[in-house]
Design a protein around this motif. Sequence first.
Motif, PDB file in Angstrom:
ATOM      1  N   LYS A  66       0.891  -1.006   0.001  1.00 20.10           N
ATOM      2  CA  LYS A  66      -0.068  -0.022  -0.011  1.00 20.10           C
ATOM      3  C   LYS A  66       1.006   1.189  -0.030  1.00 20.10           C
ATOM      4  CE  LYS A  66      -4.215  -1.976   2.094  1.00 20.10           C
ATOM      5  NZ  LYS A  66      -5.144  -1.872   3.219  1.00 20.10           N
ATOM      6  N   LYS A  67       0.443   2.259  -0.834  1.00 17.50           N
ATOM      7  CA  LYS A  67       1.201   3.632  -0.803  1.00 17.50           C
ATOM      8  C   LYS A  67       1.175   4.349   0.448  1.00 17.50           C
ATOM      9  CE  LYS A  67       1.218   3.901  -5.899  1.00 17.50           C
ATOM     10  NZ  LYS A  67       0.804   4.680  -7.113  1.00 17.50           N
ATOM     11  N   VAL A  68       2.297   4.608   0.883  1.00 20.04           N
ATOM     12  CA  VAL A  68       2.289   5.252   2.319  1.00 20.04           C
ATOM     13  C   VAL A  68       2.922   6.966   1.813  1.00 20.04           C
ATOM     14  CG1 VAL A  68       3.495   5.595   4.510  1.00 20.04           C
ATOM     15  CG2 VAL A  68       2.374   3.557   3.760  1.00 20.04           C
ATOM     16  N   ALA A  69       2.433   7.717   2.751  1.00 17.03           N
ATOM     17  CA  ALA A  69       2.855   9.271   2.713  1.00 17.03           C
ATOM     18  C   ALA A  69       3.350   9.222   4.070  1.00 17.03           C
ATOM     19  CB  ALA A  69       2.120  10.269   2.339  1.00 17.03           C
ATOM     20  N   TYR A  70       4.653   9.357   4.301  1.00 17.16           N
ATOM     21  CA  TYR A  70       5.113   9.374   5.784  1.00 17.16           C
ATOM     22  C   TYR A  70       5.558  10.981   6.232  1.00 17.16           C
ATOM     23  CZ  TYR A  70       7.981   8.245   9.809  1.00 17.16           C
ATOM     24  OH  TYR A  70       8.330   7.810  11.199  1.00 17.16           O
ATOM     25  N   LEU A  71       4.776  11.636   6.902  1.00 17.55           N
ATOM     26  CA  LEU A  71       4.995  13.103   7.093  1.00 17.55           C
ATOM     27  C   LEU A  71       6.093  13.037   8.572  1.00 17.55           C
ATOM     28  CD1 LEU A  71       2.699  13.372   5.231  1.00 17.55           C
ATOM     29  CD2 LEU A  71       1.800  15.311   6.627  1.00 17.55           C
ATOM     30  N   ILE A  72       6.965  13.897   8.440  1.00 18.04           N
ATOM     31  CA  ILE A  72       7.795  14.347   9.614  1.00 18.04           C
ATOM     32  C   ILE A  72       7.695  15.716   9.929  1.00 18.04           C
ATOM     33  CG2 ILE A  72       9.420  12.570   8.911  1.00 18.04           C
ATOM     34  CD1 ILE A  72      11.272  14.967   7.544  1.00 18.04           C
ATOM     35  N   TRP A  73       7.175  16.437   9.373  1.00 19.19           N
ATOM     36  CA  TRP A  73       6.803  17.990   9.522  1.00 19.19           C
ATOM     37  C   TRP A  73       5.730  18.384   9.182  1.00 19.19           C
ATOM     38  CZ3 TRP A  73       9.856  19.191  13.240  1.00 19.19           C
ATOM     39  CH2 TRP A  73       9.900  20.804  13.676  1.00 19.19           C
ATOM     40  N   LYS A  74       5.151  19.539   9.819  1.00 17.27           N
ATOM     41  CA  LYS A  74       3.915  20.335   9.546  1.00 17.27           C
ATOM     42  C   LYS A  74       4.267  21.870   9.485  1.00 17.27           C
ATOM     43  CE  LYS A  74      -0.922  20.908  11.463  1.00 17.27           C
ATOM     44  NZ  LYS A  74      -0.782  22.386  11.261  1.00 17.27           N
ATOM     45  N   ASN A  75       3.861  22.352   8.141  1.00 14.09           N
ATOM     46  CA  ASN A  75       4.087  23.696   7.906  1.00 14.09           C
ATOM     47  C   ASN A  75       5.480  24.305   7.876  1.00 14.09           C
ATOM     48  OD1 ASN A  75       1.316  24.482   8.307  1.00 14.09           O
ATOM     49  ND2 ASN A  75       1.603  25.018  10.499  1.00 14.09           N
ATOM     50  N   PHE A 117       5.473  -1.889   2.883  1.00 10.64           N
ATOM     51  CA  PHE A 117       4.610  -0.542   2.408  1.00 10.64           C
ATOM     52  C   PHE A 117       5.350  -0.024   1.341  1.00 10.64           C
ATOM     53  CE2 PHE A 117       3.669  -0.987   6.846  1.00 10.64           C
ATOM     54  CZ  PHE A 117       2.303  -0.822   7.027  1.00 10.64           C
ATOM     55  N   GLU A 118       4.804   0.904   0.385  1.00 13.03           N
ATOM     56  CA  GLU A 118       5.418   1.496  -0.587  1.00 13.03           C
ATOM     57  C   GLU A 118       5.619   3.013  -0.361  1.00 13.03           C
ATOM     58  OE1 GLU A 118       5.104   2.621  -5.188  1.00 13.03           O
ATOM     59  OE2 GLU A 118       3.614   1.130  -4.443  1.00 13.03           O
ATOM     60  N   ASN A 119       6.946   3.489  -0.412  1.00 10.47           N
ATOM     61  CA  ASN A 119       6.912   5.059  -0.142  1.00 10.47           C
ATOM     62  C   ASN A 119       6.437   5.935  -1.200  1.00 10.47           C
ATOM     63  OD1 ASN A 119       7.703   7.594   0.640  1.00 10.47           O
ATOM     64  ND2 ASN A 119       9.760   7.261   0.681  1.00 10.47           N
ATOM     65  N   LEU A 120       5.310   6.558  -1.170  1.00  7.43           N
ATOM     66  CA  LEU A 120       4.910   7.234  -2.297  1.00  7.43           C
ATOM     67  C   LEU A 120       5.930   8.249  -2.819  1.00  7.43           C
ATOM     68  CD1 LEU A 120       2.203   8.020  -4.071  1.00  7.43           C
ATOM     69  CD2 LEU A 120       1.919   9.834  -2.269  1.00  7.43           C
ATOM     70  N   PHE A 121       6.630   8.697  -2.198  1.00  5.97           N
ATOM     71  CA  PHE A 121       7.835   9.788  -2.479  1.00  5.97           C
ATOM     72  C   PHE A 121       9.102   9.095  -2.676  1.00  5.97           C
ATOM     73  CE2 PHE A 121       4.308  11.945  -0.571  1.00  5.97           C
ATOM     74  CZ  PHE A 121       3.829  12.869  -1.443  1.00  5.97           C
ATOM     75  N   GLN A 173      -0.683  16.222  -3.309  1.00  8.64           N
ATOM     76  CA  GLN A 173       0.222  14.993  -3.508  1.00  8.64           C
ATOM     77  C   GLN A 173      -0.028  14.001  -2.534  1.00  8.64           C
ATOM     78  OE1 GLN A 173       3.694  17.891  -3.156  1.00  8.64           O
ATOM     79  NE2 GLN A 173       4.493  16.507  -4.907  1.00  8.64           N
ATOM     80  N   MET A 174      -0.611  14.337  -1.485  1.00 10.10           N
ATOM     81  CA  MET A 174      -0.885  13.503  -0.395  1.00 10.10           C
ATOM     82  C   MET A 174      -2.103  12.298  -0.910  1.00 10.10           C
ATOM     83  SD  MET A 174      -0.245  14.937   3.262  1.00 10.10           S
ATOM     84  CE  MET A 174       0.547  16.583   3.275  1.00 10.10           C
ATOM     85  N   LYS A 175      -2.754  12.834  -1.496  1.00  8.08           N
ATOM     86  CA  LYS A 175      -4.322  12.169  -1.869  1.00  8.08           C
ATOM     87  C   LYS A 175      -3.792  10.917  -2.997  1.00  8.08           C
ATOM     88  CE  LYS A 175      -6.886  16.338  -1.995  1.00  8.08           C
ATOM     89  NZ  LYS A 175      -7.773  17.404  -3.056  1.00  8.08           N
ATOM     90  N   GLU A 176      -2.352  10.894  -3.424  1.00 11.56           N
ATOM     91  CA  GLU A 176      -2.304   9.637  -4.105  1.00 11.56           C
ATOM     92  C   GLU A 176      -1.839   8.566  -3.422  1.00 11.56           C
ATOM     93  OE1 GLU A 176       0.573  10.424  -7.281  1.00 11.56           O
ATOM     94  OE2 GLU A 176       0.045  12.475  -7.361  1.00 11.56           O
TER      95      GLU A 176
END
Length: 241
Positions: A132-141, A161-165, A178-181
């Motif tokens: 499954k495609k994953v977006a892993y977030l490390i920061w906000k703003n 998992f699959e890193n989307l980026f 971009q996260m919608k993918e």
Amino acid sequence: MKIISLVPSITEALFDFGLTDQEVIGRTKFCIHPKKLVKNVEVIGGTKNLNISKIKSLKPDLIIANKEENDKVQVEELMNDFKVWVTDIETLEYNKNFLNQLGTLLNKENIAESFNQKITSVFNLKKASESKKVAYLIWKNPYMTVGSDTFIHEIIESLGFENLFKDQNRYPEISIDQMKEAEIIFLSTEPFPFQQKHIEEFQKELPHQKIILVDGEAFSWYGTHLAKCSDYFQTLISENL
């Protein structure tokens, strides 16, 4: 041997190898494991803003740093007076080599081998046939994620998992669009302290994605820490793959 560690996960590894707070004589304010032992160790600043004069006053035999986590200029300054081991750990293979080198340095090769075996078993967990495609977030703003040349990427993909980026490098800024993918959004508890309330915020913007709060230490702390993450990773996989 008196050692100063400039990296939280390396501090933890030194104690896991059996060193005492008489041997680990300096650590950063972010070195929090193991709690009972690090509290007795002198704090020498943060990973990016070291107290050079305090480090010099402690007169260590060895300083262990990391290419990514520490400031290059400060590390080079320390090299003028001390032996400095600059680690660079981007993959599980690099991590295995690091533990082996640490074992040799400390004459604890058996401990290194034991941890490496445990870590290997962690990543022999049952995985789904389709990632499954994953977006892993490390920061906000701004929103920031991880590219393919990071240790976190290695962990994401090693868990199935699959890193989307994965076509990007380092820590790129990304948009909500971009996260919608992604099928799943991982909100890491560090370095930005994502919390439960952020899941609700993201869900409003991304109603079709699964939003999960994940343990940042499990994904980013190399060294011995991975050997302790088997149950956590197994639960994460079983619930999301």
